[in-house]
Design a protein around this motif. Structure first.
Motif, PDB file in Angstrom:
ATOM      1  N   ARG A  31       3.465  -2.247   3.865  1.00 43.29           N
ATOM      2  CA  ARG A  31       3.578  -0.779   4.158  1.00 43.29           C
ATOM      3  C   ARG A  31       2.562   0.200   3.518  1.00 43.29           C
ATOM      4  N   GLY A  32       2.269   1.355   3.684  1.00 44.18           N
ATOM      5  CA  GLY A  32       1.150   1.977   3.159  1.00 44.18           C
ATOM      6  C   GLY A  32       0.525   3.090   4.066  1.00 44.18           C
ATOM      7  N   ARG A  33      -0.062   4.112   3.401  1.00 45.07           N
ATOM      8  CA  ARG A  33      -0.796   5.132   4.488  1.00 45.07           C
ATOM      9  C   ARG A  33      -2.352   4.590   4.662  1.00 45.07           C
TER      10      ARG A  33
ATOM     11  N   ALA B  41       3.045   0.006   8.704  1.00 44.95           N
ATOM     12  CA  ALA B  41       2.211   0.969   7.896  1.00 44.95           C
ATOM     13  C   ALA B  41       2.075   2.398   8.727  1.00 44.95           C
TER      14      ALA B  41
ATOM     15  N   MET C 153      -3.757  -4.469   0.224  1.00 44.65           N
ATOM     16  CA  MET C 153      -2.322  -3.928   0.383  1.00 44.65           C
ATOM     17  C   MET C 153      -1.354  -4.735  -0.309  1.00 44.65           C
TER      18      MET C 153
ATOM     19  N   LEU D  76       0.549  -4.434  11.434  1.00 48.60           N
ATOM     20  CA  LEU D  76       1.071  -3.661  10.500  1.00 48.60           C
ATOM     21  C   LEU D  76       2.027  -2.827  11.090  1.00 48.60           C
TER      22      LEU D  76
END
Ligand code: FAD
Length: 442
Positions: free
Chosen positions: A42-44, A68, A371, A65
């Motif tokens: 996950r992540g921006r 994400a 990540m 992803l």
């Protein structure tokens, strides 16, 4: 547009096979990564720039992803297939042949913000947009391409392209078309001086200014009155190409074709209405000359928001001008959550769509590794390629990487040979390969 037989060759499976240029040989096989989803990451992620690199990466990451949050930022909605601009400017392609719309390529699962980044704030991990919005990120990919610095040539601006005998293939589809008109007008006049230039900075597709000279020479020769036209090539140093073999080849060919070469001459000013160009020599002296047609190659750099940010190289040959990334991992040298992709990076070679094709999977793999808190494993070898057009209907396929290492992809093509097969590849097969790259499928 003109029929430049033998360029009437049409792309078909049979023709591909005839030349041994199968989908596999062009690298048009599905990327392994398109098959492997990474479900726990996950992540921006913010990608700045929806050009060749930004769109290709967005497509690959969207598949890899699913959890994400991916945002792509670019106000530009039309997509230009830039490698086709030399063919438009040479009168061989219709201007519409290089255009498509970004919404055809941008994956629907990501958030595309139609604005520009005006400020990068890497310390606080955010970007400020031209619409006033501020956007935070966990991971950033800078894929802004480069900026053509027209104003570094006194008296010149890009709206002069297509007037007073001025051509420039580095601007847009419309100005590539007007460049062709300027060349036509010179040819139709029946005589006069034509000038081709190079920039004193790294430029995208370093071969494009040479291609413009070569295709124009073909057109002049086709009139049957080549001796009526005076052709000059001005270079800021004593080279016209980075690799010795091609540098020597091009210079010798131009000597044979009656081109007058001027080394150590940098274009510094134009008086457009008077059709005069001023060059500064390395020793500081000035040389002024008139022309009927001039092909201008302005200095280039990373776009101002990148240059004016902490993301730019602080020292060395790229200081103040290009994005500071490791040339192998594509990771920023000071901000590990930032990666660079495409023309914007400071590296000894690159700045082609062919480089973008090779860099994109490296950025994809290494970004996902960061990540996941893992070591970076993917490495870019500097691969770049240029189908060096040496005349209408012939070209050489030059492929190399860092330190000038030759990296030929096709065992059946001699990189030192001019051939019609390579011309066909440039003229008809690179565009489908480029679009497959945008789609993230090669
Ligand atoms: C005349 C010519 C001939 C060429 N010939 C070849 C060739 O034969 N073979 C080859 O491989 N390559 C060739 N190229 C080079 C190739 O087209 C480029 O290297 C490639 O497009 C670079 O991709 P990129 O993603 O880095 O930049 P681009 O494709 O230029 O995209 C950059 C994007 O970033 C956006 N952007 C810029 N600043 C911002 C900002 N502040 N905020 C948000 N978005 C921003 C822009 O709007 C643009 O859409 C040629 C190029 C030209 C001009």
């Amino acid at each position: 547009m003109k029929d430049t037989s033998p360029g009437t060759f049409r792309l078909s499976r049979r023709n591909l096979m005839k030349f041994g240029l199968s989908a596999g040989a062009l690298g048009m096989v599905p990327a392994a990564s398109t098959l492997a989803k990474t479900n726990n990451v996950r992540g921006r992620i913010v990608i700045v720039g929806a050009g060749a690199g930004g769109i290709a990466l967005a497509n690959r990451l969207a598949r890899r992803l699913p959890l994400a949050e991916i945002t792509l930022i670019d106000s530009r909605t039309a997509h230009t297939y830039q490698p086709g601009l030399t063919l438009v400017a040479s009168g061989l392609w219709h201007p519409n042949d290089v255009m498509s719309q970004n919404n055809r390529w941008v994956p629907s699962s990501i958030n595309w913000i139609q604005a520009q980044v005006s400020t990068f704030e890497p310390e606080s991990k955010r970007v400020v947009l031209s619409n006033g919005q501020t956007l935070g990120y966990d991971f950033l990919v800078v894929a802004t391409g480069l900026q053509v610095n027209y104003d570094h040539i006194e008296g010149f601006s890009h709206d002069m392209i297509g007037e007073h005998g001025i051509g420039c293939v580095y601007d847009s589809r419309d100005n590539a078309m007007k460049t062709n008109t300027m060349i036509d007008q010179w040819i139709n006049k029946g005589s006069g001086k034509g000038i081709f230039t190079l920039a004193p900075t790294p430029i995208k597709c370093a071969g494009a200014p040479l291609k413009m000279a070569f295709t124009t020479l073909s057109r002049l020769e086709n009139t049957g009155r080549r001796d009526q036209y005076d052709v000059h090539f001005y270079a800021p140093g004593n080279r016209v190409f980075g690799l010795d073999y091609y540098n020597d080849f091009v210079k010798q060919r131009w000597d044979d074709q009656g081109v007058t070469r001027h080394d150590f001459h940098k274009l510094v000013a134009l008086d457009a209405p008077a059709r005069k160009a001023r060059f500064e020599r390395t020793d500081g002296t000035v040389h002024e000359t008139d022309y009927e047609f001039i092909h201008v190659v302005p200095p280039m750099s990373a776009p101002d928001p990148v240059r004016q940010s902490d993301l730019v190289w602080q020292d060395g040959p790229f200081a103040g001008n290009w994005l500071d990334v490791d040339q192998h991992t594509m990771q920023h040298n000071r901000y590990p959550e930032v990666f660079g992709l495409g023309d914007v990076i400071g590296a000894p070679v690159n700045k082609t769509a062919a480089s973008v094709k090779m860099q994109t999977p490296v950025v994809e793999e290494n970004l996902i590794a960061v990540m996941q808190g893992q070591a970076l494993t993917a490495s870019h070898n500097g691969y770049t390629s240029c189908p060096l057009i040496t005349g209408i209907g012939k070209a050489m396929l030059v492929e190399f990487g860092y330190n000038g290492v030759m990296l030929p992809s096709f065992p059946f093509i001699d990189p030192k040979d001019e051939s019609w097969a390579v011309w066909v590849m440039k003229e008809q097969m690179l565009k489908p390969a480029y679009y497959a790259m945008l789609d993230g499928r090669i």
